[in-house]
Design a protein around this motif. Structure first.
Motif, PDB file in Angstrom:
ATOM      1  N   LEU A  91      28.659 -18.375  28.888  1.00 16.62           N
ATOM      2  CA  LEU A  91      27.709 -19.473  28.703  1.00 16.62           C
ATOM      3  C   LEU A  91      26.303 -18.895  28.623  1.00 16.62           C
ATOM      4  O   LEU A  91      25.982 -17.959  29.355  1.00 16.62           O
ATOM      5  N   PHE A  92      25.471 -19.476  27.751  1.00 16.37           N
ATOM      6  CA  PHE A  92      24.097 -19.012  27.605  1.00 16.37           C
ATOM      7  C   PHE A  92      23.162 -20.194  27.433  1.00 16.37           C
ATOM      8  O   PHE A  92      23.329 -20.978  26.497  1.00 16.37           O
ATOM      9  N   PRO A  93      22.153 -20.346  28.299  1.00 19.03           N
ATOM     10  CA  PRO A  93      21.139 -21.373  28.045  1.00 19.03           C
ATOM     11  C   PRO A  93      20.335 -20.954  26.816  1.00 19.03           C
ATOM     12  O   PRO A  93      20.073 -19.774  26.610  1.00 19.03           O
ATOM     13  N   GLU A  94      19.966 -21.921  25.966  1.00 16.10           N
ATOM     14  CA  GLU A  94      19.218 -21.616  24.757  1.00 16.10           C
ATOM     15  C   GLU A  94      17.764 -22.033  24.914  1.00 16.10           C
ATOM     16  O   GLU A  94      17.430 -22.878  25.754  1.00 16.10           O
ATOM     17  N   ALA A  95      16.910 -21.456  24.099  1.00 17.96           N
ATOM     18  CA  ALA A  95      15.465 -21.706  24.178  1.00 17.96           C
ATOM     19  C   ALA A  95      15.113 -23.179  24.006  1.00 17.96           C
ATOM     20  O   ALA A  95      14.165 -23.668  24.611  1.00 17.96           O
ATOM     21  N   ASP A  96      15.890 -23.917  23.205  1.00 13.96           N
ATOM     22  CA  ASP A  96      15.582 -25.334  22.981  1.00 13.96           C
ATOM     23  C   ASP A  96      16.110 -26.233  24.085  1.00 13.96           C
ATOM     24  O   ASP A  96      15.982 -27.449  24.028  1.00 13.96           O
ATOM     25  N   GLY A  97      16.746 -25.640  25.121  1.00 13.10           N
ATOM     26  CA  GLY A  97      17.281 -26.424  26.233  1.00 13.10           C
ATOM     27  C   GLY A  97      18.764 -26.690  26.131  1.00 13.10           C
ATOM     28  O   GLY A  97      19.360 -27.263  27.033  1.00 13.10           O
ATOM     29  N   GLY A  98      19.391 -26.300  25.016  1.00 14.53           N
ATOM     30  CA  GLY A  98      20.825 -26.494  24.852  1.00 14.53           C
ATOM     31  C   GLY A  98      21.612 -25.434  25.601  1.00 14.53           C
ATOM     32  O   GLY A  98      21.051 -24.559  26.258  1.00 14.53           O
ATOM     33  N   LEU A  99      22.929 -25.508  25.497  1.00 16.52           N
ATOM     34  CA  LEU A  99      23.822 -24.564  26.155  1.00 16.52           C
ATOM     35  C   LEU A  99      24.804 -24.038  25.119  1.00 16.52           C
ATOM     36  O   LEU A  99      25.534 -24.811  24.490  1.00 16.52           O
ATOM     37  N   ARG A 100      24.828 -22.716  24.912  1.00 16.66           N
ATOM     38  CA  ARG A 100      25.771 -22.091  23.981  1.00 16.66           C
ATOM     39  C   ARG A 100      27.004 -21.684  24.763  1.00 16.66           C
ATOM     40  O   ARG A 100      26.911 -21.060  25.827  1.00 16.66           O
ATOM     41  N   ILE A 101      28.181 -22.046  24.230  1.00 17.97           N
ATOM     42  CA  ILE A 101      29.457 -21.800  24.879  1.00 17.97           C
ATOM     43  C   ILE A 101      30.274 -20.898  23.955  1.00 17.97           C
ATOM     44  O   ILE A 101      30.689 -21.319  22.886  1.00 17.97           O
ATOM     45  N   GLU A 102      30.474 -19.645  24.368  1.00 20.08           N
ATOM     46  CA  GLU A 102      31.245 -18.687  23.583  1.00 20.08           C
ATOM     47  C   GLU A 102      32.701 -18.793  24.002  1.00 20.08           C
ATOM     48  O   GLU A 102      33.016 -18.657  25.179  1.00 20.08           O
ATOM     49  N   THR A 103      33.582 -19.036  23.039  1.00 15.61           N
ATOM     50  CA  THR A 103      35.008 -19.149  23.324  1.00 15.61           C
ATOM     51  C   THR A 103      35.774 -18.183  22.431  1.00 15.61           C
ATOM     52  O   THR A 103      35.225 -17.694  21.443  1.00 15.61           O
ATOM     53  N   ARG A 127      28.409 -25.801  21.356  1.00 17.19           N
ATOM     54  CA  ARG A 127      27.062 -25.999  21.872  1.00 17.19           C
ATOM     55  C   ARG A 127      26.922 -27.383  22.482  1.00 17.19           C
ATOM     56  O   ARG A 127      27.368 -28.363  21.905  1.00 17.19           O
ATOM     57  N   ASP A 128      26.326 -27.428  23.667  1.00 12.00           N
ATOM     58  CA  ASP A 128      25.896 -28.701  24.244  1.00 12.00           C
ATOM     59  C   ASP A 128      24.440 -28.869  23.838  1.00 12.00           C
ATOM     60  O   ASP A 128      23.638 -27.939  23.985  1.00 12.00           O
ATOM     61  N   ALA A 129      24.105 -30.039  23.330  1.00 13.63           N
ATOM     62  CA  ALA A 129      22.724 -30.333  22.950  1.00 13.63           C
ATOM     63  C   ALA A 129      21.855 -30.396  24.204  1.00 13.63           C
ATOM     64  O   ALA A 129      22.361 -30.604  25.310  1.00 13.63           O
ATOM     65  N   PRO A 130      20.546 -30.229  24.057  1.00 12.91           N
ATOM     66  CA  PRO A 130      19.665 -30.333  25.224  1.00 12.91           C
ATOM     67  C   PRO A 130      19.814 -31.692  25.910  1.00 12.91           C
ATOM     68  O   PRO A 130      20.022 -32.716  25.256  1.00 12.91           O
ATOM     69  N   ALA A 131      19.715 -31.678  27.205  1.00 16.41           N
ATOM     70  CA  ALA A 131      19.803 -32.910  27.992  1.00 16.41           C
ATOM     71  C   ALA A 131      18.459 -33.633  27.960  1.00 16.41           C
ATOM     72  O   ALA A 131      17.409 -33.016  27.811  1.00 16.41           O
ATOM     73  N   VAL A 132      18.528 -34.938  28.100  1.00 21.56           N
ATOM     74  CA  VAL A 132      17.343 -35.791  28.215  1.00 21.56           C
ATOM     75  C   VAL A 132      17.438 -36.455  29.579  1.00 21.56           C
ATOM     76  O   VAL A 132      18.523 -36.863  29.995  1.00 21.56           O
ATOM     77  N   ALA A 133      16.325 -36.564  30.291  1.00 17.12           N
ATOM     78  CA  ALA A 133      16.373 -37.164  31.621  1.00 17.12           C
ATOM     79  C   ALA A 133      15.142 -38.017  31.873  1.00 17.12           C
ATOM     80  O   ALA A 133      14.079 -37.780  31.293  1.00 17.12           O
ATOM     81  N   TYR A 134      15.323 -39.010  32.724  1.00 17.26           N
ATOM     82  CA  TYR A 134      14.187 -39.832  33.144  1.00 17.26           C
ATOM     83  C   TYR A 134      14.482 -40.452  34.502  1.00 17.26           C
ATOM     84  O   TYR A 134      15.620 -40.488  34.955  1.00 17.26           O
ATOM     85  N   GLN A 135      13.414 -40.913  35.128  1.00 19.94           N
ATOM     86  CA  GLN A 135      13.505 -41.651  36.385  1.00 19.94           C
ATOM     87  C   GLN A 135      12.829 -42.988  36.194  1.00 19.94           C
ATOM     88  O   GLN A 135      11.834 -43.082  35.477  1.00 19.94           O
TER      89      GLN A 135
END
Length: 162
Positions: free
Chosen positions: A64-76, A82-90
């Motif tokens: 697994l590798f975090p990417e510069a844009d906030g996503g997650l690269r998953i090598e299989t 790839r998981d797209a960057p997460a969005v969060a709010y309160q």
């Protein structure tokens, strides 16, 4: 409860349901899968809950590798996903306050990679936090409909997606 997540329709990927909720998957954290308008998952972090308690893994992957844009690269062994960057709010008062979150990757003694989230300075643990991310997107052809992809619980309070 096993849950298939690889099929052709979003509803099929959530076992025929439009949403599934795993309450208190970690102390103070619920996990919700939604099958409307694409498949995504949400973490609902209650006030005072530890964001660092969220740890997930993809058993059998290369790394697994975090990417510069906030996503997650998953090598299989079958290609890169790839998981797209997460969005969060309160919700604070009657306002939705954006919170910067990013994937964080750690490795255990066995070198197996797990991931979770880290929040930016604007995160206030006195208020609930909602983290939203689209589920895995593949850069390779989609797996067979017969692959047994499901969510299950493993040792050390990790939740596995495979």
């Amino acid at each position: 409860i096993p849950m298939p997540i690889s099929s052709h329709s979003a509803e099929a990927r959530t076992g025929g349901y439009r949403e599934m909720v795993y309450r208190e998957l970690w102390p103070g954290v619920d996990l919700r899968f939604l099958g409307q308008k694409g498949l995504r998952y949400e973490f609902r972090v209650k006030p005072g809950a530890r964001l660092t308690a969220i740890r997930l893994a993809y058993p059998g992957i290369g790394d697994l590798f975090p990417e510069a844009d906030g996503g997650l690269r998953i090598e299989t062994p079958f290609g890169t996903m790839r998981d797209a960057p997460a969005v969060a709010y309160q919700e604070i008062g009657r306002r939705q306050v954006p919170v910067r979150v990013a994937f964080t990757v750690s490795r255990g003694a066995d070198r197996a990679a797990t991931y979770g989230f880290v929040a930016g300075r604007s995160y206030d643990p006195r208020y609930p936090l909602l983290i939203i991310t689209p589920l895995v997107r593949s850069s390779q052809p989609e797996p067979s409909r017969h692959d047994p992809h499901r969510l299950t619980t493993g040792p050390s309070s990790h939740r596995f997606l495979y």
